[in-house]
Design an enzyme around this catalytic site. Structure first.
Site, PDB file in Angstrom:
ATOM      1  N   HIS A  29      18.518  -3.563   3.707  1.00 48.88           N
ATOM      2  CA  HIS A  29      17.599  -3.588   4.849  1.00 48.88           C
ATOM      3  C   HIS A  29      16.504  -4.606   4.555  1.00 48.88           C
ATOM      4  CE1 HIS A  29      16.257  -0.502   1.975  1.00 48.88           C
ATOM      5  NE2 HIS A  29      15.025  -0.840   2.295  1.00 48.88           N
ATOM      6  N   HIS A  40       4.473  -8.994  -4.030  1.00 51.17           N
ATOM      7  CA  HIS A  40       4.191  -7.672  -3.476  1.00 51.17           C
ATOM      8  C   HIS A  40       3.974  -6.660  -4.581  1.00 51.17           C
ATOM      9  CE1 HIS A  40       5.251  -7.927   0.881  1.00 51.17           C
ATOM     10  NE2 HIS A  40       5.924  -8.985   0.472  1.00 51.17           N
TER      11      HIS A  40
END
Length: 439
Positions: A371, A292
């Protein structure tokens, strides 16, 4: 609405005059002894006089009456608008809100100002360093009243319903999938056309600017020419019943009365203006090999802090794009961040949590709170055949990211009654795949 015109360019030196009064701008100077058409000259400063030229912001307005012509300000009930970050105890949990309810008209008429609800924030407007995140829900237009923010800038993200925003600089129509910025001190009125909802990022102490591109080069992300600025428009009207000018000042609301419309600017010039931007015009840059790029690659606007490379707040979007990375878990990675991450959804389904995170809702992952994708997303993406694919088609999610540790308001945790107390359960089905005998 259909005939609205704009000028293009981010931070440009713009010049505009209402065509009904040609030649309203003084020639060769800002403050002549007598202005054309008998207008008053008024400067609106968005920076200190002595700021370096690249950051010096000001505009000259030529108006029928100066904005000083009003009765004294008096306190106004601010409802759920607040900068009190100590109402409730801190909460480090992952937080998610269901779509915020829009009041029903005509039983409960609520305009833009009355519909402002502060969800979270940090810092302090008197010290000129901080942010606040608000939700707005409304169903009726502002009638004979306007708002200006003495504390900072509003970045407004409509999610449902379009906004016709009248400013001292002219009119802007802002629809879902567009944003607008109303900078400090600019008076504006919001007209709506039914049930309307959206998000606001307020920053005090800095103005929004385009992020530096570094090795990306000269072009990419949000291009300066795609930002639109309204053209001059004025109304010369008396308001016998009184026009209410509302100031947001040191976190409180104050109202003053005057007998004329504040939108009486016949001409203006300068580089300190409101502006809007369509999110579909964002030029997406993404990984074309493996892994990413960090989500900072999707930054539309940034408000810089005093620390080099650290934002007071960033506005980041997750637009439709191609995913082509090889040998890569393509959804967002699991993360613990030194920044606070607030997310909203304008439309569609967010790729990391296709259930539960809904348009008109929100989530907050505070500093160092872990998260990432829910269990269903992880299992699906871990087994997917990696081919070029469209990601987030028909979706627009966004993030307000801040270097500040955000406190939740009482309205956000309790009064709104939209906090999803089962949010944590989306990660409970995650299971261990560890096998020490197999790499």
């Amino acid at each position: 609405m259909t005939g609205l015109q704009y000028m293009s360019g981010f931070g440009n030196e713009h010049v505009s005059e209402d065509p009904r009064c040609p030649g309203a701008l003084p020639e060769g100077q800002n403050n002549p002894q007598v202005c054309p058409y008998g207008l008053y000259a008024e400067q609106l400063s968005g920076s200190a006089f002595t700021c370096p030229r690249p950051t010096n912001k000001r505009s000259w307005l030529y108006r029928i009456l100066p904005s000083v012509c009003h009765k004294p300000f008096e306190p106004l009930n601010e409802g759920h608008l607040t900068h009190n970050w100590d109402e409730v105890e801190p909460d480090p949990n992952q937080l998610r809100w269901k779509p915020f309810e829009i009041p029903k008209a005509p039983q409960n008429k609520v305009d833009f100002v009355s519909g402002l609800h502060t969800l979270c924030g940090a810092g302090e407007p008197r010290g000129r360093n901080g942010i606040a995140i608000h939700i707005f829900v409304c169903n009726t237009s502002m009638l004979n009243r306007c708002l200006y923010n003495s504390d900072g800038d509003f970045l407004i993200v409509p999610q449902q319903g379009k906004l016709l925003i009248t400013t001292e600089f002219g009119k802007m129509l802002v629809e879902p999938n567009e944003i607008c910025v109303i900078q400090q001190g600019m008076r504006f009125n919001v007209e709506v056309f039914g049930e309307t909802r959206g998000y606001i990022l307020e920053v005090y102490g800095a103005h929004f600017e385009l992020p530096d591109l570094g090795p990306i080069g000269a072009n990419g992300l949000a291009n300066p020419r795609d930002f639109l600025v309204p053209v001059a428009w004025y109304e010369d009207c008396q308001v016998p019943g009184g026009y209410t000018v509302i100031s947001k000042y040191q976190g409180k609301l104050f109202a003053a009365q005057q007998d004329f419309s504040p939108f009486n600017v016949v001409a203006w010039h300068g580089n300190y203006t409101p502006y809007k931007y369509h999110l579909e015009k964002f030029m997406v840059i993404n990984s074309v090999a493996f892994d990413h790029a960090d989500p900072s690659i999707f930054t539309v606007l940034t408000a810089k802090s005093t620390r080099l490379g650290v934002a007071l707040a960033d506005f980041v979007i997750f637009p439709p794009r191609w995913g082509v990375a090889n040998n890569t878990f393509r959804p967002p990675y699991y993360h613990r961040n030194c920044m606070s991450e607030f997310m909203g959804l304008i439309k569609g389904h967010y790729e990391a949590k296709e259930e539960g995170f809904q348009p008109g809702g929100a989530s907050l992952h505070s500093m160092m709170t872990p998260h990432g994708p829910d269990a269903e997303c992880f299992e699906k993406a871990s087994k997917a055949k990696l081919e070029p694919e469209r990601v987030a088609e028909g979706t627009m999610a966004f993030m307000f990211e801040s270097s500040l540790s955000l406190a939740i308001t009482k309205w956000g945790l309790q009064t709104s009654k939209h906090l999803d107390k089962n949010y944590y359960k989306c990660w409970e089905p995650l299971k261990s795949h560890f096998n020490s005998k197999r790499k």
